[in-house]
Design a protein around this motif. Structure first.
Motif, short mmCIF file in Angstrom:
data_model
loop_
_atom_site.label_atom_id
_atom_site.label_comp_id
_atom_site.label_asym_id
_atom_site.label_seq_id
_atom_site.Cartn_x
_atom_site.Cartn_y
_atom_site.Cartn_z
N SER A 10 0.80 4.06 -2.90
CA SER A 10 0.56 5.47 -2.57
C SER A 10 1.64 6.36 -3.18
O SER A 10 1.35 7.43 -3.72
CB SER A 10 0.53 5.63 -1.05
OG SER A 10 0.43 6.97 -0.68
N ARG A 11 2.88 5.93 -3.14
CA ARG A 11 3.98 6.69 -3.74
C ARG A 11 3.79 6.80 -5.25
O ARG A 11 4.01 7.87 -5.84
CB ARG A 11 5.31 6.03 -3.43
CG ARG A 11 5.76 6.23 -2.01
CD ARG A 11 7.15 5.65 -1.80
NE ARG A 11 7.43 5.53 -0.38
CZ ARG A 11 8.08 4.54 0.18
NH1 ARG A 11 8.55 3.57 -0.57
NH2 ARG A 11 8.29 4.51 1.47
N THR A 63 1.03 9.29 -6.04
CA THR A 63 1.51 10.66 -5.85
C THR A 63 2.42 11.06 -7.01
O THR A 63 2.30 12.17 -7.56
CB THR A 63 2.27 10.78 -4.52
OG1 THR A 63 1.41 10.34 -3.46
CG2 THR A 63 2.70 12.20 -4.25
N LEU A 79 0.83 -1.22 0.00
CA LEU A 79 0.00 0.00 0.00
C LEU A 79 0.86 1.26 0.00
O LEU A 79 0.53 2.25 -0.68
CB LEU A 79 -0.95 0.00 1.20
CG LEU A 79 -2.11 -0.99 1.13
CD1 LEU A 79 -2.87 -1.00 2.45
CD2 LEU A 79 -3.03 -0.66 -0.02
N THR A 80 1.96 1.25 0.73
CA THR A 80 2.86 2.40 0.74
C THR A 80 3.44 2.62 -0.66
O THR A 80 3.51 3.76 -1.15
CB THR A 80 3.98 2.19 1.77
OG1 THR A 80 3.40 1.96 3.04
CG2 THR A 80 4.90 3.39 1.85
#
Length: 167
Positions: free
Chosen positions: A136-137, A140, A132-133
């Motif tokens: 998310s990156r 972005t 998930l991280t």
């Protein structure tokens, strides 16, 4: 019981081992007392001591001696009955202890399995968090790229309009 007590946490282990030693010493003391009271030589020696005076002169034995003899026999019988009752209680207690140890063993196995499953779930959560991280990156980064492209297109349109209108 000794092995189960030794595999526990130190705070509980000391208390349980002390109780276990106390119970073992009580059990050994009761066993010795039982053997002493139920051995044929002890009964026979006690009877011979009681009957020795009466056998020497059986015809002259007084009612008092006979009464004492009867009371002694009754006490021996009562003691024997109490020992049988104590032994039965000891066996029942041992059976209860064995069943409790079996239950504790099953509960321990259940807890160990739950612990393993919990670690597996924890590892899966860590992996999911990393995925998930990473997502998310990327999101972005993609937003910045799209915003940059839009900005560049708007700038290009403004520049083209400026040249068209100025000529």
């Amino acid at each position: 019981m000794d092995l189960e007590a030794r595999s526990l946490q130190p705070s509980v282990k000391a208390m349980l081992l002390a109780k276990l030693r106390e119970y073992k010493s009580d059990l050994n003391m009761l066993k010795k007392e039982f053997k002493r009271l139920t051995s044929p030589t002890a009964d026979q020696a006690a009877r011979e001591d009681l009957l020795e005076a009466g056998m020497a002169d059986a015809h002259l034995a007084s009612a008092d001696q006979r009464e004492r003899l009867t009371m002694s026999v009754e006490r021996i019988n009562d003691s024997s009955e109490r020992l049988r009752e104590s032994r039965r209680t000891m066996l029942e207690t041992e059976e209860i202890g064995v069943s409790i140890l079996q239950d504790l063993h099953q509960q321990r196995e259940t807890l160990l399995n739950s612990h393993k499953k919990l670690h597996g779930v924890d590892d899966a959560i860590d992996k999911s968090k990393k995925v998930l991280t990473s997502m998310s990156r990327r999101i972005t980064r993609n937003k910045w790229i799209v915003a940059s492209l839009i900005g560049a297109l708007v700038l290009a349109i403004v520049v083209i309009l400026f040249y068209k209108l100025s000529h």
